[in-house]
Write a protein that holds these residues in place. Sequence first.
Motif, PDB file in Angstrom:
ATOM      1  N   TRP A  75      21.051 -10.018  38.434  1.00 11.78           N
ATOM      2  CA  TRP A  75      21.801  -9.957  37.173  1.00 11.78           C
ATOM      3  C   TRP A  75      23.213 -10.504  37.331  1.00 11.78           C
ATOM      4  CZ3 TRP A  75      20.805  -4.893  34.022  1.00 11.78           C
ATOM      5  CH2 TRP A  75      19.433  -4.818  33.732  1.00 11.78           C
ATOM      6  N   THR A  99      26.626  -7.408  27.038  1.00 12.05           N
ATOM      7  CA  THR A  99      25.345  -6.756  27.345  1.00 12.05           C
ATOM      8  C   THR A  99      25.155  -5.527  26.470  1.00 12.05           C
ATOM      9  OG1 THR A  99      25.419  -7.495  29.648  1.00 12.05           O
ATOM     10  CG2 THR A  99      23.979  -5.635  29.144  1.00 12.05           C
ATOM     11  N   THR A 103      26.159 -11.267  21.883  1.00 10.72           N
ATOM     12  CA  THR A 103      25.328 -10.542  22.849  1.00 10.72           C
ATOM     13  C   THR A 103      24.421 -11.517  23.600  1.00 10.72           C
ATOM     14  OG1 THR A 103      25.338  -8.539  21.494  1.00 10.72           O
ATOM     15  CG2 THR A 103      23.582  -8.749  23.135  1.00 10.72           C
ATOM     16  N   HIS A 150      18.924 -13.172  28.248  1.00 12.65           N
ATOM     17  CA  HIS A 150      18.169 -12.193  29.036  1.00 12.65           C
ATOM     18  C   HIS A 150      17.663 -11.090  28.106  1.00 12.65           C
ATOM     19  CE1 HIS A 150      18.153  -8.894  32.424  1.00 12.65           C
ATOM     20  NE2 HIS A 150      16.948  -9.198  31.989  1.00 12.65           N
ATOM     21  N   ASP A 192      22.823  -2.292  26.047  1.00 12.48           N
ATOM     22  CA  ASP A 192      21.859  -1.465  26.772  1.00 12.48           C
ATOM     23  C   ASP A 192      21.287  -0.409  25.826  1.00 12.48           C
ATOM     24  OD1 ASP A 192      20.347   0.015  28.490  1.00 12.48           O
ATOM     25  OD2 ASP A 192      21.927   0.363  29.950  1.00 12.48           O
ATOM     26  N   GLU A 250      22.753 -10.343  26.737  1.00 11.25           N
ATOM     27  CA  GLU A 250      21.716  -9.566  27.422  1.00 11.25           C
ATOM     28  C   GLU A 250      21.343  -8.364  26.559  1.00 11.25           C
ATOM     29  OE1 GLU A 250      21.975  -9.168  31.858  1.00 11.25           O
ATOM     30  OE2 GLU A 250      24.066  -9.709  31.476  1.00 11.25           O
TER      31      GLU A 250
END
Length: 674
Positions: free
Chosen positions: A5, A26, A45, A71, A28, A47
């Motif tokens: 990563w 990122t 964004t 990703h 999450d 990831e």
Amino acid sequence: LAVGWGSRVVTAWAPSPGGCELVQSTMDCTGRWLSSVPGNRRGDTEELLLDNNTLQVLGNASLLPYPQLWHLSLTRNRLELIEPGTFLSSQGLQVLSLTDNLLFTNYSLTAAALSALPALRTLDLAGNHLTEDMVSVLVWNLSSLESLSVARNIIMRLDSSIFTNLTQLLELNLEKNYIFEIDKAFEGLQRLQRLNIAYNYLPCLVGFDLTQLRVLNVSNNVVEWFLALESDDLFELEVLDLSHNRLLFFPVLPRRSKLHSLLLQDNRMSFYQRLPNGTSLANVTVQFLIVDGNTTNITTVKLWDELCHSNLSSLRLLDMSQNQVWGLPEDFLAQMPSLTHLKLNQNCLEAFHLSEEDSLAMLTELDLSQNQLVELGVEVGTGDILPNLQLFNLSTNRLQVLPPGIFTHTRMITTLDLSRNRVDLCPQPGEAESLPCVDIRDVETLTHLSLAGCGLRGLDGRPFQGTSLMQLDLSDNHQALSGDLEWLQDLVLTLQVLSLRNTSLSSTSVDFSALNRLVRLDLSGNSLAAFPTSLGALKLRSLDLRDNSLPALPPDVARAPLGRSLRELYLSRNPYNCCTLGWWDALQRVEGLRVPDGRKVTCSHGSRVLSPSALPEPVLQSCRWQTADLALLYLVLALPTCLTLLVAFVVVFLMLKEKLLKMVKTRCGVSSPY
């Protein structure tokens, strides 16, 4: 397949839709019970992590708010379908993880969606119940892929049609499927460097011709032989893992390769110079008949010389442990001048010989443990043998002696394991030396020595003089401490770890007070009936007192230097007295001290076995009576008796007072005042 990563500097976490957490670019959303992709308040964004949720469908509009996405991870959802237009707004996606979903249900539509990803580099489809036909459809148009994982699926057979268009593929993971046959499946993968086929059902690998491959893992299959293509081409192969198979012969390797690690652990391999019944097979050959369509090739191999002139000059690690090797072919090790690690443990070796031709000048680790060695031979000449050896494991053999002067050549030796051999240590020169013995005196580099279970009969004559031992294991030697203990003086300045487990040690046998550098001491499995007082002044960090006969520890053990330095203490399986547990309570209050077996510690009160952490009130009451001041107890018991006698005397005196006075007057002749 591992996905890097990269390192990102975390500046601030911020809330986002669906309870997700946002750090820089990122988002999450792991484990949020989401059934759909949350919105994106920020358009940058890159990831998006949606692992451990409940998504079933990734719709055409799901990723519209994420145009910058590179990703996407959807591991462990319930994903059955990715609609064909899902990724049209995320053309820059490079890493996609779809592990542990249900993609087999609508794989053809999902394949259409994947085909719209021109920049995709890494794809993980592990754990989706996919067959080889489904995989072929899913990856058909993914010519940009560099890393693909289809592990933990139900693939059974691989042929040339499955990976046809993956011309850029560098890494392929096929482990934990049901593959039993491979038919030219990798011929078009000209850039493939890492191939993992572990945990399948392959019976053999013949005609191996992947010259560009660097790492091949075929462990945990049922491979009986490995035959590389007879060719003078240079193979890029660096690591070959054939461990945990059923290999009968040493693999026929490429003639020219860059192989540095060869793992052959847990097979059925032997070199067949002779059979266990004495039959010689030194000149016997075996022919491998390889039928490929209308072509038939015959490979002839000598059983005793199975290397087929392979160049092993770059080999650094050779693991042949857990096989059936009785002996090695002549000059076998001479072909490996770069070898640094050699593992031959758990075989059938009865003898092992080293000569200057097999000098193994680079070898740092040699493991010959768990064989049947009765002889270790070294042909000493002008050159050095094993000059860089650091770790030498000879445990669990039948050795009684090592070649004289062997440690004068191994100038770097630090660790020697002789445990479970019938060896004795040579005493000081001038002492009566027993004929078979091992001489380690003046081996200054030796720091770790194991002599466990060697049947040592005392250690007279200072056998450790001139060494710098930091760790010494004498466990399972019942008579090791029966003689002169002067040898301890030679270890005072260096010894840090000492194991005397199961050595019939009694409380007064050894004075430990001089070993002030000791940090770990194992005294378990002995006959200690009292705590050795010499331990109190040591600054140990770990002490093992299990399986002894200790009724208690000293009351002040927690205040002694030992109690203040201890970080780990083993105490179980001792007959502690429930009424003398002050030391236990004190240890519970020592900050930083762990008693890993604390739940197994018990104490005895009469016929009862109890936990010292939860003694019943009647037991505590009984203990108070048992530990009370005896003088006070006698006073309390005597006081009622004394009072009773005093009262009885007063009553008798008052009843007989007048009679006594008359009697006195009569005898003394005194006139009455009346």
